[in-house]
Design a protein around this motif. Sequence first.
Motif, PDB file in Angstrom:
ATOM      1  N   ARG A  82      -1.509  22.323 -13.411  1.00  0.00           N
ATOM      2  CA  ARG A  82      -1.880  23.279 -12.357  1.00  0.00           C
ATOM      3  C   ARG A  82      -3.391  23.307 -12.084  1.00  0.00           C
ATOM      4  O   ARG A  82      -3.973  24.362 -11.870  1.00  0.00           O
ATOM      5  N   LYS A  83      -3.980  22.132 -12.080  1.00  0.00           N
ATOM      6  CA  LYS A  83      -5.408  22.028 -11.810  1.00  0.00           C
ATOM      7  C   LYS A  83      -5.640  21.689 -10.337  1.00  0.00           C
ATOM      8  O   LYS A  83      -4.905  20.879  -9.763  1.00  0.00           O
ATOM      9  N   PRO A  84      -6.683  22.268  -9.726  1.00  0.00           N
ATOM     10  CA  PRO A  84      -6.956  21.970  -8.314  1.00  0.00           C
ATOM     11  C   PRO A  84      -7.164  20.484  -8.036  1.00  0.00           C
ATOM     12  O   PRO A  84      -6.770  19.994  -6.973  1.00  0.00           O
ATOM     13  N   VAL A  85      -7.774  19.746  -8.986  1.00  0.00           N
ATOM     14  CA  VAL A  85      -8.040  18.326  -8.745  1.00  0.00           C
ATOM     15  C   VAL A  85      -6.742  17.554  -8.536  1.00  0.00           C
ATOM     16  O   VAL A  85      -6.689  16.612  -7.732  1.00  0.00           O
ATOM     17  N   HIS A  86      -5.690  17.966  -9.215  1.00  0.00           N
ATOM     18  CA  HIS A  86      -4.406  17.288  -9.055  1.00  0.00           C
ATOM     19  C   HIS A  86      -3.754  17.647  -7.730  1.00  0.00           C
ATOM     20  O   HIS A  86      -3.079  16.820  -7.108  1.00  0.00           O
ATOM     21  N   PHE A  87      -3.951  18.870  -7.281  1.00  0.00           N
ATOM     22  CA  PHE A  87      -3.427  19.261  -5.973  1.00  0.00           C
ATOM     23  C   PHE A  87      -4.082  18.462  -4.858  1.00  0.00           C
ATOM     24  O   PHE A  87      -3.394  17.924  -3.969  1.00  0.00           O
ATOM     25  N   TYR A  88      -5.408  18.348  -4.881  1.00  0.00           N
ATOM     26  CA  TYR A  88      -6.097  17.619  -3.821  1.00  0.00           C
ATOM     27  C   TYR A  88      -5.835  16.112  -3.917  1.00  0.00           C
ATOM     28  O   TYR A  88      -5.756  15.434  -2.880  1.00  0.00           O
ATOM     29  N   SER A  89      -5.663  15.598  -5.124  1.00  0.00           N
ATOM     30  CA  SER A  89      -5.303  14.184  -5.279  1.00  0.00           C
ATOM     31  C   SER A  89      -3.914  13.922  -4.722  1.00  0.00           C
ATOM     32  O   SER A  89      -3.667  12.915  -4.046  1.00  0.00           O
ATOM     33  N   LEU A  90      -2.997  14.846  -5.001  1.00  0.00           N
ATOM     34  CA  LEU A  90      -1.638  14.757  -4.452  1.00  0.00           C
ATOM     35  C   LEU A  90      -1.676  14.752  -2.929  1.00  0.00           C
ATOM     36  O   LEU A  90      -0.999  13.932  -2.274  1.00  0.00           O
ATOM     37  N   LEU A  91      -2.449  15.646  -2.367  1.00  0.00           N
ATOM     38  CA  LEU A  91      -2.535  15.760  -0.912  1.00  0.00           C
ATOM     39  C   LEU A  91      -3.104  14.483  -0.294  1.00  0.00           C
ATOM     40  O   LEU A  91      -2.611  13.998   0.746  1.00  0.00           O
ATOM     41  N   LEU A  92      -4.127  13.920  -0.945  1.00  0.00           N
ATOM     42  CA  LEU A  92      -4.717  12.670  -0.464  1.00  0.00           C
ATOM     43  C   LEU A  92      -3.701  11.538  -0.496  1.00  0.00           C
ATOM     44  O   LEU A  92      -3.597  10.750   0.463  1.00  0.00           O
ATOM     45  N   CYS A  93      -2.947  11.442  -1.585  1.00  0.00           N
ATOM     46  CA  CYS A  93      -1.949  10.377  -1.708  1.00  0.00           C
ATOM     47  C   CYS A  93      -0.819  10.546  -0.694  1.00  0.00           C
ATOM     48  O   CYS A  93      -0.302   9.561  -0.157  1.00  0.00           O
ATOM     49  N   PRO A 119       0.813  -1.228   0.000  1.00  0.00           N
ATOM     50  CA  PRO A 119       0.000   0.000   0.000  1.00  0.00           C
ATOM     51  C   PRO A 119       0.840   1.268   0.000  1.00  0.00           C
ATOM     52  O   PRO A 119       0.418   2.291  -0.548  1.00  0.00           O
ATOM     53  N   PHE A 120       2.031   1.213   0.596  1.00  0.00           N
ATOM     54  CA  PHE A 120       2.883   2.398   0.582  1.00  0.00           C
ATOM     55  C   PHE A 120       3.318   2.728  -0.840  1.00  0.00           C
ATOM     56  O   PHE A 120       3.269   3.889  -1.258  1.00  0.00           O
ATOM     57  N   PHE A 121       3.734   1.715  -1.605  1.00  0.00           N
ATOM     58  CA  PHE A 121       4.157   1.999  -2.974  1.00  0.00           C
ATOM     59  C   PHE A 121       3.009   2.528  -3.814  1.00  0.00           C
ATOM     60  O   PHE A 121       3.180   3.468  -4.596  1.00  0.00           O
ATOM     61  N   ALA A 122       1.817   1.926  -3.681  1.00  0.00           N
ATOM     62  CA  ALA A 122       0.668   2.411  -4.448  1.00  0.00           C
ATOM     63  C   ALA A 122       0.396   3.880  -4.140  1.00  0.00           C
ATOM     64  O   ALA A 122       0.139   4.685  -5.047  1.00  0.00           O
ATOM     65  N   SER A 123       0.476   4.252  -2.865  1.00  0.00           N
ATOM     66  CA  SER A 123       0.280   5.655  -2.483  1.00  0.00           C
ATOM     67  C   SER A 123       1.394   6.527  -3.038  1.00  0.00           C
ATOM     68  O   SER A 123       1.146   7.641  -3.531  1.00  0.00           O
ATOM     69  N   LEU A 124       2.627   6.028  -2.968  1.00  0.00           N
ATOM     70  CA  LEU A 124       3.787   6.815  -3.387  1.00  0.00           C
ATOM     71  C   LEU A 124       3.786   7.071  -4.888  1.00  0.00           C
ATOM     72  O   LEU A 124       4.056   8.191  -5.338  1.00  0.00           O
ATOM     73  N   VAL A 125       3.479   6.056  -5.675  1.00  0.00           N
ATOM     74  CA  VAL A 125       3.546   6.238  -7.130  1.00  0.00           C
ATOM     75  C   VAL A 125       2.470   7.203  -7.601  1.00  0.00           C
ATOM     76  O   VAL A 125       2.701   8.026  -8.501  1.00  0.00           O
ATOM     77  N   PHE A 126       1.290   7.161  -6.984  1.00  0.00           N
ATOM     78  CA  PHE A 126       0.260   8.125  -7.359  1.00  0.00           C
ATOM     79  C   PHE A 126       0.578   9.518  -6.809  1.00  0.00           C
ATOM     80  O   PHE A 126       0.191  10.522  -7.410  1.00  0.00           O
ATOM     81  N   LEU A 127       1.288   9.575  -5.698  1.00  0.00           N
ATOM     82  CA  LEU A 127       1.766  10.859  -5.185  1.00  0.00           C
ATOM     83  C   LEU A 127       2.683  11.522  -6.207  1.00  0.00           C
ATOM     84  O   LEU A 127       2.548  12.719  -6.514  1.00  0.00           O
ATOM     85  N   VAL A 128       3.606  10.754  -6.759  1.00  0.00           N
ATOM     86  CA  VAL A 128       4.514  11.292  -7.776  1.00  0.00           C
ATOM     87  C   VAL A 128       3.750  11.639  -9.052  1.00  0.00           C
ATOM     88  O   VAL A 128       3.985  12.688  -9.676  1.00  0.00           O
ATOM     89  N   TYR A 129       2.820  10.772  -9.445  1.00  0.00           N
ATOM     90  CA  TYR A 129       2.034  10.994 -10.663  1.00  0.00           C
ATOM     91  C   TYR A 129       1.262  12.304 -10.588  1.00  0.00           C
ATOM     92  O   TYR A 129       1.309  13.124 -11.515  1.00  0.00           O
ATOM     93  N   PHE A 130       0.579  12.529  -9.485  1.00  0.00           N
ATOM     94  CA  PHE A 130      -0.198  13.763  -9.359  1.00  0.00           C
ATOM     95  C   PHE A 130       0.708  14.983  -9.134  1.00  0.00           C
ATOM     96  O   PHE A 130       0.324  16.110  -9.462  1.00  0.00           O
ATOM     97  N   SER A 131       1.910  14.766  -8.599  1.00  0.00           N
ATOM     98  CA  SER A 131       2.868  15.861  -8.498  1.00  0.00           C
ATOM     99  C   SER A 131       3.249  16.364  -9.892  1.00  0.00           C
ATOM    100  O   SER A 131       3.311  17.582 -10.137  1.00  0.00           O
ATOM    101  N   VAL A 132       3.507  15.425 -10.796  1.00  0.00           N
ATOM    102  CA  VAL A 132       3.881  15.782 -12.167  1.00  0.00           C
ATOM    103  C   VAL A 132       2.714  16.456 -12.879  1.00  0.00           C
ATOM    104  O   VAL A 132       2.891  17.475 -13.572  1.00  0.00           O
ATOM    105  N   ARG A 133       1.531  15.915 -12.699  1.00  0.00           N
ATOM    106  CA  ARG A 133       0.368  16.511 -13.362  1.00  0.00           C
ATOM    107  C   ARG A 133       0.072  17.902 -12.811  1.00  0.00           C
ATOM    108  O   ARG A 133      -0.318  18.807 -13.563  1.00  0.00           O
ATOM    109  N   LEU A 134       0.255  18.086 -11.508  1.00  0.00           N
ATOM    110  CA  LEU A 134       0.052  19.408 -10.928  1.00  0.00           C
ATOM    111  C   LEU A 134       1.047  20.403 -11.502  1.00  0.00           C
ATOM    112  O   LEU A 134       0.680  21.535 -11.859  1.00  0.00           O
ATOM    113  N   ALA A 135       2.305  20.012 -11.596  1.00  0.00           N
ATOM    114  CA  ALA A 135       3.340  20.913 -12.104  1.00  0.00           C
ATOM    115  C   ALA A 135       3.068  21.315 -13.550  1.00  0.00           C
ATOM    116  O   ALA A 135       3.330  22.458 -13.941  1.00  0.00           O
ATOM    117  N   ARG A 136       2.525  20.408 -14.335  1.00  0.00           N
ATOM    118  CA  ARG A 136       2.322  20.680 -15.760  1.00  0.00           C
ATOM    119  C   ARG A 136       0.969  21.323 -16.063  1.00  0.00           C
ATOM    120  O   ARG A 136       0.866  22.151 -16.969  1.00  0.00           O
TER     121      ARG A 136
END
Length: 429
Positions: A169-180, A150-167
């Motif tokens: 800049r949508k609020p949904v990606h920020f809140y998804s990142l925070l959840l992960c 479960p840690f890896f699943a959380s971590l990989v989506f944390l990185v995924y939404f970090s990249v999507r947020l950076a590129r």
Amino acid sequence: MPKHRMWIGTVLLIALLLRLSALAIYGLDHLSLHSDDVGYTNGAIRLLETGMLTYKGPTEPAHFATEPTVKIMPGQPLLLAAVFLLFGSGTLGMYAAKIVMIGIGLLGIYGIYLLGRYIWGTAVGVIAAFLLAVSIEHIVTDNLLLTETPFFASLVFLVYFSVRLARERKPVHFYSLLLCYMAALMFKTTVALYPVLLLIYLLLQKYPFRLLMKQAAIAAAVMLMVLSPWWIRNYVHYHTFIPLTAGEGNPLLLGSYQGKGYPNRPPQDELMKNLKAEYANVTSFEFQKIQAEVAKQRIKLWWETDRNSFIESYAWLKPKILWKDSFYWVEIFHIKEADVHAAQWRIVKFGLLAFLLSFLLNRKGRKELFLLFSLLGYFTVVYSVYFVFGRYNEPLMPFLYLAIGVALVSIWQSLRTGLAFWRQSRSDT
């Protein structure tokens, strides 16, 4: 069906069949370390029975099983407790828990695919996902009731939404990142300083500073709300502020016996035996503090008596152990532990070479490569402070698989470009 869905669907099916086959062939008893996984299981059962979060390691005093713990975060016991609430904690519940872990493992495979596809294209995502799907170590780990899956699943989506947020800049990606991030933190506290890496990455991506500050304030407020019950619970039990866990004493102490040139008087086994006998009746929290103090004394003595070996151990030998060791303690499918262990260091070296080749051959996603490499470096530093072994590299290996995928695709594209240029040159002459 689009080709990319067919490819990842096939990879996920292979991963599912391999994991379910292992579970069907080897069963519950074989697919167990009879160690931390049992501690998490018993803790989940007691959580359902008493509402108290407890944890007892395999060699710890029996009374640790009946007292509140702050050695672990609550993620794994809560996850298992939810399964046991629905299916019971007997044989059916144990199989259900392992199937849930397999499902989370598949989610992690899909996450590494999404990350690779989003940055570098479908081929990279499929290669990384396939390598993870057939990794014998991860097949076993997804059948164990440990935090790694479960840690890896959380971590990989944390990185995924970090990249999507950076590129994007949508609020949904920020809140998804925070959840992960919160999910990952519930399983392993080593991820706590990830926001520092994220900040550096966002600045490299020229993320708007005002938006960054606004979202940082929101994140701080959300984390305060989420962690406050945990802080209150810890203060009620231990009368001190414990932000995450206080279970670092034992791994810190064991880590002072790892490397070369460390003080070896008394030897590790003798010291641990003496501590357990002398402090047999103290609480788990107190015993962790005692071990931490002994560890600090040993580390100070090591630094004062043999500074060179201290630096070499913490800067090179322990990181090398972390990555060279494999986590394959339960053999399946007639694959020997020695063979997996021998392959581990080759895969790591190839993965590091892949990072270099990917950076040189592919201009696309260089900042993301920096983020991934920084992530691996960060965890290497954090883990090397304590006792290290192959289990800690388990959630990190898929990021090496991703780099391998990038390198292979980049090499292929370079060869195709070179071949096309050669053919064009011949036709011109």
